[in-house]
Design a protein around this motif. Structure first.
Motif, PDB file in Angstrom:
ATOM      1  N   LEU A  92      20.556  12.246  -9.496  1.00  0.00           N
ATOM      2  CA  LEU A  92      21.275  11.295 -10.343  1.00  0.00           C
ATOM      3  C   LEU A  92      20.319  10.643 -11.333  1.00  0.00           C
ATOM      4  CD1 LEU A  92      23.644   9.581  -7.757  1.00  0.00           C
ATOM      5  CD2 LEU A  92      24.189  11.373  -9.395  1.00  0.00           C
ATOM      6  N   PRO A  93      20.807  10.334 -12.534  1.00  0.00           N
ATOM      7  CA  PRO A  93      19.950   9.679 -13.524  1.00  0.00           C
ATOM      8  C   PRO A  93      19.585   8.259 -13.084  1.00  0.00           C
ATOM      9  CG  PRO A  93      22.209   9.849 -14.329  1.00  0.00           C
ATOM     10  CD  PRO A  93      22.147  10.599 -13.042  1.00  0.00           C
ATOM     11  N   PRO A  94      18.491   7.713 -13.595  1.00  0.00           N
ATOM     12  CA  PRO A  94      18.031   6.384 -13.173  1.00  0.00           C
ATOM     13  C   PRO A  94      19.066   5.275 -13.401  1.00  0.00           C
ATOM     14  CG  PRO A  94      16.364   7.461 -14.520  1.00  0.00           C
ATOM     15  CD  PRO A  94      17.574   8.332 -14.543  1.00  0.00           C
ATOM     16  N   GLU A  95      19.889   5.383 -14.436  1.00  0.00           N
ATOM     17  CA  GLU A  95      20.887   4.337 -14.692  1.00  0.00           C
ATOM     18  C   GLU A  95      21.985   4.293 -13.624  1.00  0.00           C
ATOM     19  OE1 GLU A  95      21.788   7.877 -17.396  1.00  0.00           O
ATOM     20  OE2 GLU A  95      20.036   6.660 -16.955  1.00  0.00           O
ATOM     21  N   SER A  96      22.108   5.341 -12.835  1.00  0.00           N
ATOM     22  CA  SER A  96      23.090   5.357 -11.746  1.00  0.00           C
ATOM     23  C   SER A  96      22.748   4.333 -10.671  1.00  0.00           C
ATOM     24  CB  SER A  96      23.151   6.745 -11.105  1.00  0.00           C
ATOM     25  OG  SER A  96      23.679   7.676 -11.982  1.00  0.00           O
ATOM     26  N   HIS A  97      21.485   4.009 -10.542  1.00  0.00           N
ATOM     27  CA  HIS A  97      21.041   3.058  -9.531  1.00  0.00           C
ATOM     28  C   HIS A  97      21.744   1.713  -9.712  1.00  0.00           C
ATOM     29  CE1 HIS A  97      17.413   0.788  -7.617  1.00  0.00           C
ATOM     30  NE2 HIS A  97      18.471   0.764  -6.845  1.00  0.00           N
ATOM     31  N   GLY A  98      21.642   1.145 -10.886  1.00  0.00           N
ATOM     32  CA  GLY A  98      22.278  -0.142 -11.161  1.00  0.00           C
ATOM     33  C   GLY A  98      23.791  -0.055 -11.097  1.00  0.00           C
ATOM     34  N   ARG A  99      24.338   1.040 -11.550  1.00  0.00           N
ATOM     35  CA  ARG A  99      25.793   1.221 -11.518  1.00  0.00           C
ATOM     36  C   ARG A  99      26.310   1.296 -10.089  1.00  0.00           C
ATOM     37  NH1 ARG A  99      25.963   5.738 -16.271  1.00  0.00           N
ATOM     38  NH2 ARG A  99      25.508   4.303 -17.977  1.00  0.00           N
ATOM     39  N   TYR A 100      25.575   1.973  -9.224  1.00  0.00           N
ATOM     40  CA  TYR A 100      25.979   2.059  -7.815  1.00  0.00           C
ATOM     41  C   TYR A 100      25.956   0.672  -7.169  1.00  0.00           C
ATOM     42  CZ  TYR A 100      25.813   2.809  -2.827  1.00  0.00           C
ATOM     43  OH  TYR A 100      26.065   2.725  -1.486  1.00  0.00           O
ATOM     44  N   ILE A 101      24.886  -0.084  -7.389  1.00  0.00           N
ATOM     45  CA  ILE A 101      24.779  -1.416  -6.809  1.00  0.00           C
ATOM     46  C   ILE A 101      25.895  -2.316  -7.338  1.00  0.00           C
ATOM     47  CG2 ILE A 101      23.317  -3.483  -6.624  1.00  0.00           C
ATOM     48  CD1 ILE A 101      22.399  -1.046  -4.931  1.00  0.00           C
ATOM     49  N   ALA A 102      26.196  -2.237  -8.625  1.00  0.00           N
ATOM     50  CA  ALA A 102      27.294  -3.028  -9.194  1.00  0.00           C
ATOM     51  C   ALA A 102      28.628  -2.639  -8.567  1.00  0.00           C
ATOM     52  CB  ALA A 102      27.348  -2.834 -10.705  1.00  0.00           C
TER      53      ALA A 102
END
Length: 131
Positions: free
Chosen positions: A97-107
């Motif tokens: 997964l791309p790095p921006e998925s990290h914040g999106r998952y947590i949100a």
């Protein structure tokens, strides 16, 4: 609320979090994060699924309304802990997964559990007086 009921709420909450996270992992790159509107729809669906399964567990265990706050905490705890652990190791566990998925998952997790907790804390509706 008994220890056994707490265990069932924790188990149900862990299973729902696991299924939601697995869905996110499988479909995030190609479908969920393809467009912002679809991501918002997915977040709403996850929140509804959490609330639905919480209420199914409440009904199945015949949990009195006075114990629902504690039941909601037991239900949410495995998912919140699991999301924290996954969040701390996101790029290691999910390198595809791309790095921006990290914040999106947590949100996604925070919004879903916040909505579920609001529903669990909702007071019992008052009945209208009959004349």
């Amino acid at each position: 609320m008994s220890k056994q009921d707490g265990m069932w709420f924790g188990l149900a909450g862990g299973l729902v979090w696991g299924a939601s996270t697995l869905f996110y992992v499988v479909f995030a790159k190609g479908v969920i994060e393809h467009a912002f509107w679809f991501y918002v729809v997915n977040a709403a669906l996850v929140a509804m699924a959490l609330a639905l399964f919480f209420h199914i567990t409440v009904r199945f265990l015949a949990t009195p309304r006075r114990h629902r706050r504690l039941a909601a905490l037991f239900f949410a705890a495995p998912g919140l802990v699991g999301a924290m652990l996954l969040g701390l190791n996101f790029s290691t566990v999910l390198p595809q997964l791309p790095p921006e998925s990290h914040g999106r998952y947590i949100a996604l997790v925070l919004v879903a559990y916040a909505i579920m907790m609001v529903e669990a804390l909702e007071p019992k509706p008052k009945r209208a007086l009959k004349n």
